[in-house]
Design a protein around this motif. Structure first.
Motif: not given
Length: 377
Positions: A247-248, A250-251, A256-257, A259
């Motif tokens: 998750e980190e 992806a950011e 992130y948006e 995913t």
């Protein structure tokens, strides 16, 4: 014929062994003259056993003191303890088919006169090594690969799920040519493709979130897609040790948006047909059940050219294969499918046809019946 199917833990969820064995039991129990039961170790049983299992081909004590080895040996003791308590007076089986080394070794020790078949579904040592849990070529790995020979010495027949995995086991066996390959099969009634048309292509992956699955490579590839202006949504189904790390990541990659992290899902096959492309860049895979399951849901497939994945996907005909850890190749394969819906549909159709023909449960039942008749009393 009365057969015991011996698992490790109970089949509580779809996927892996659990996606096949209970359906096999149902089919065999419907056949005249066949009776099949399931047996497994409850997850609550921990540290109960005290009986050591004698090994025939190597001394496990030389590896004692290492956490993975100690845990493995204790689980064997627990399996022996649970079997003696649970199965007392119920030993009248014509054949035992084990689906984990611990189950096979424990039950063969307790019931030496009953023919024992063992299917090896995956490589625990490769998984642990890729996930950073053990050192490559260290004592834990030496212990785990020694189990292949121990199984060979104790079992009447070894089975595995792909030709690639039989080749992997070859250096550790005395007679690798005797290993049978019975590829996994699936109850096709569980998978119902759904016609849908989404303006933005939907990518999905389904796995445990561990380094061996290569999801870091997938996120990097998706970041390249976004940088080149491609629209998509990436759905990640599953949970595991590196979820927070992913998750980190992806950011940081600014996707992130795009995913969605779902966590664990009990029946993902009910959700799968609403996506367009299944992608999983595994670093190792003995078979890769989820590729067959995605194909049965009519998804286009993208995977790495390793193990059982490369036996399921014929590149350019029913899916796309890319090298392990190759971000550029993975991004290129995904971009091609994002840009060409017709090609995507053709690959999905071909994958579905092959999966229905090759990975049917009826074929597995037929092949198992032949083996059972050979060894059953």
């Amino acid at each position: 014929m009365k057969i015991l199917q011996a698992l490790f833990f109970p089949p509580e969820q779809p996927g892996g062994v659990s996606s096949m064995v209970p359906y096999i039991q149902e089919r065999f129990n419907r056949m005249a003259g066949w009776q099949m039961e399931l047996f497994s170790l409850p997850k609550r049983v921990r540290g109960k056993g005290t009986e050591d299992l004698p090994f025939r081909t190597f001394d496990p004590e030389q590896y004692a003191g290492h956490p993975i080895v100690d845990r493995y040996l204790q689980t064997i003791r627990d399996y022996l303890w649970w079997t003696r308590m649970r199965m007392k007076g119920q030993e009248q089986y014509d054949l035992i088919h084990a689906h984990h080394p611990i189950a096979a070794l424990a039950l063969k020790h307790l019931y030496p006169d009953i023919p024992m078949l063992a299917t090896i579904h995956s490589s625990y040592e490769r998984e642990l090594s890729l996930n950073g849990k053990i050192q490559p070529n260290g004592p834990e790995q030496a212990f785990l690969v020694s189990l292949y020979r121990e199984l060979e010495a104790n079992c009447d027949q070894l089975i595995t799920v792909s030709e690639a995995f039989r080749q992997y086991m070859t250096p550790f066996l005395e007679q690798p040519e005797r290993v049978k390959v019975i590829r996994n099969g699936f109850d096709q009634k569980r998978f119902r493709p759904i016609s849908h048309d989404t303006p933005v292509p939907q990518l999905v992956t389904l796995c445990r979130l561990v380094p061996a699955k290569g999801l870091d490579v997938l996120l990097e590839a998706c970041a390249r897609l976004k940088q080149s202006g491609k629209s998509f949504v990436l759905h990640i189904i599953g949970d595991g040790d590196i979820r927070e790390e992913l998750e980190e990541m992806a950011e940081k990659l600014d996707i992130y948006e795009e995913t969605i992290f779902y966590g664990y899902m009990l029946h993902p096959e009910q959700f799968m047909p609403f996506f367009d492309i299944f992608v999983l860049p595994s670093r190792a895979e003995a078979f890769g059940n989820v590729f067959a399951e995605a194909a049965l849901c009519w998804l286009a497939l993208v995977g790495t050219d390793v193990g059982g994945i490369s036996e399921q996907i014929e590149h350019g005909k029913n899916g796309l294969l890319v090298p392990v850890d190759d971000v550029d190749a993975l991004a290129g394969a995904l971009e091609r499918l994002l840009e060409d819906p017709q090609y995507r549909h053709e690959l999905a159709r071909a994958a579905n046809e092959r999966a229905n023909k090759t990975y049917s449960l009826a074929r597995v039942i037929r092949e198992l019946k032949e083996v059972y008749r050979e060894y059953g009393q």
